[in-house]
Write a protein that holds these residues in place. Structure first.
Motif, short mmCIF file in Angstrom:
data_model
loop_
_atom_site.label_atom_id
_atom_site.label_comp_id
_atom_site.label_asym_id
_atom_site.label_seq_id
_atom_site.Cartn_x
_atom_site.Cartn_y
_atom_site.Cartn_z
N GLY A 34 0.84 -1.20 0.00
CA GLY A 34 0.00 0.00 0.00
C GLY A 34 0.87 1.24 0.00
O GLY A 34 1.69 1.42 -0.90
N ASP A 35 0.70 2.06 1.02
CA ASP A 35 1.46 3.30 1.12
C ASP A 35 2.79 3.13 1.84
O ASP A 35 3.55 4.08 1.98
CB ASP A 35 0.63 4.35 1.87
N ILE A 36 3.05 1.93 2.32
CA ILE A 36 4.26 1.70 3.11
C ILE A 36 5.31 0.99 2.26
O ILE A 36 5.07 -0.08 1.72
CB ILE A 36 3.96 0.90 4.39
N ARG A 37 6.45 1.65 2.13
CA ARG A 37 7.58 1.06 1.42
C ARG A 37 8.64 0.71 2.45
O ARG A 37 9.05 1.56 3.23
CB ARG A 37 8.13 2.04 0.39
N THR A 38 9.05 -0.54 2.46
CA THR A 38 10.05 -1.00 3.42
C THR A 38 11.33 -1.37 2.70
O THR A 38 11.32 -2.24 1.82
CB THR A 38 9.52 -2.21 4.22
N VAL A 39 12.42 -0.70 3.06
CA VAL A 39 13.71 -0.95 2.42
C VAL A 39 14.36 -2.18 3.05
O VAL A 39 14.47 -2.27 4.27
CB VAL A 39 14.64 0.28 2.57
N THR A 40 14.77 -3.13 2.21
CA THR A 40 15.50 -4.28 2.73
C THR A 40 16.94 -4.32 2.21
O THR A 40 17.77 -5.04 2.74
CB THR A 40 14.78 -5.61 2.38
N SER A 41 17.22 -3.57 1.16
CA SER A 41 18.62 -3.39 0.76
C SER A 41 18.77 -2.14 -0.10
O SER A 41 17.77 -1.57 -0.59
CB SER A 41 19.17 -4.63 0.05
N ILE A 42 20.02 -1.75 -0.24
CA ILE A 42 20.35 -0.52 -0.98
C ILE A 42 21.41 -0.85 -2.01
O ILE A 42 22.35 -1.59 -1.71
CB ILE A 42 20.86 0.56 0.02
N ALA A 43 21.25 -0.33 -3.21
CA ALA A 43 22.28 -0.53 -4.23
C ALA A 43 22.89 0.82 -4.57
O ALA A 43 22.21 1.72 -5.05
CB ALA A 43 21.68 -1.17 -5.47
N ARG A 44 24.17 0.96 -4.27
CA ARG A 44 24.87 2.20 -4.63
C ARG A 44 25.14 2.20 -6.12
O ARG A 44 25.49 1.17 -6.69
CB ARG A 44 26.20 2.29 -3.88
N CYS A 45 24.96 3.35 -6.75
CA CYS A 45 25.21 3.45 -8.18
C CYS A 45 26.25 4.52 -8.45
O CYS A 45 26.47 5.40 -7.63
CB CYS A 45 23.93 3.82 -8.92
N GLY A 46 26.82 4.43 -9.62
CA GLY A 46 27.72 5.49 -10.05
C GLY A 46 26.90 6.61 -10.67
O GLY A 46 25.87 6.36 -11.29
N ASN A 47 27.33 7.85 -10.49
CA ASN A 47 26.69 8.98 -11.14
C ASN A 47 27.30 9.13 -12.53
O ASN A 47 28.47 9.40 -12.67
CB ASN A 47 26.92 10.25 -10.31
N THR A 48 26.47 8.93 -13.56
CA THR A 48 27.01 8.97 -14.92
C THR A 48 27.07 10.40 -15.47
O THR A 48 27.52 10.60 -16.60
CB THR A 48 26.16 8.11 -15.89
#
Ligand SMILES: [Zn+2]
Length: 143
Positions: A34-48
């Motif tokens: 629904g309106d709740i987003r739960t983060v379980t991991s993070i992916a770092r990206c390069g700034n292009t």
């Protein structure tokens, strides 16, 4: 509402300190209920963005597709994106809105002043299509 653990929260803020004076960017993975987003991991990206990395960011679409594919294996989906604003407030810009295309996702912005992460805000991209999309302030819950 965006829920994330202390370590994920610290990690995305730290990322902005590491790339200062340039913008950092990354993808938030997890579950949407629904309106709740739960983060379980993070992916770092390069700034292009090499032309203006101090006030613009771009994640290579191929990298997003790879992250999405790998996340599916772990039963995670893309629930948002984050980037930093070096020496600028943690508020979205017109460019941020124009570049945001994932309706229903969170867009997290951290202001980094003189190399130190200050404020982190989250915004949900609401609306039904590109014409009426809006970034609306969203509550962050750090567990
Ligand atoms: Zn921005």
């Amino acid at each position: 509402m965006l829920k994330l653990s202390r370590s994920h929260y610290d990690s995305l803020r730290q990322h902005g300190e590491e790339t200062y004076p340039y913008e950092c960017c990354g993808v938030l993975l997890g579950q949407m209920d629904g309106d709740i987003r739960t983060v379980t991991s993070i992916a770092r990206c390069g700034n292009t963005r090499t032309d203006s990395p101090q006030n613009r960011y771009n994640i290579d679409p191929k990298e997003v597709i790879r992250i999405q594919r790998e996340a599916r294996v772990r039963e995670e989906e893309i629930i948002g994106f984050y980037h930093s604003h070096p020496d600028h407030p943690a508020q979205w810009s017109q460019t941020d809105l124009a570049d945001a295309h994932w309706l229903g996702s969170s867009y997290v912005i951290t202001s980094v002043e003189k190399g130190k992460a200050v404020l982190t805000n989250a915004f949900e991209l609401t609306g039904t299509d590109e014409n009426d999309k809006k970034l609306v302030h969203e509550k962050i819950e750090v567990a």
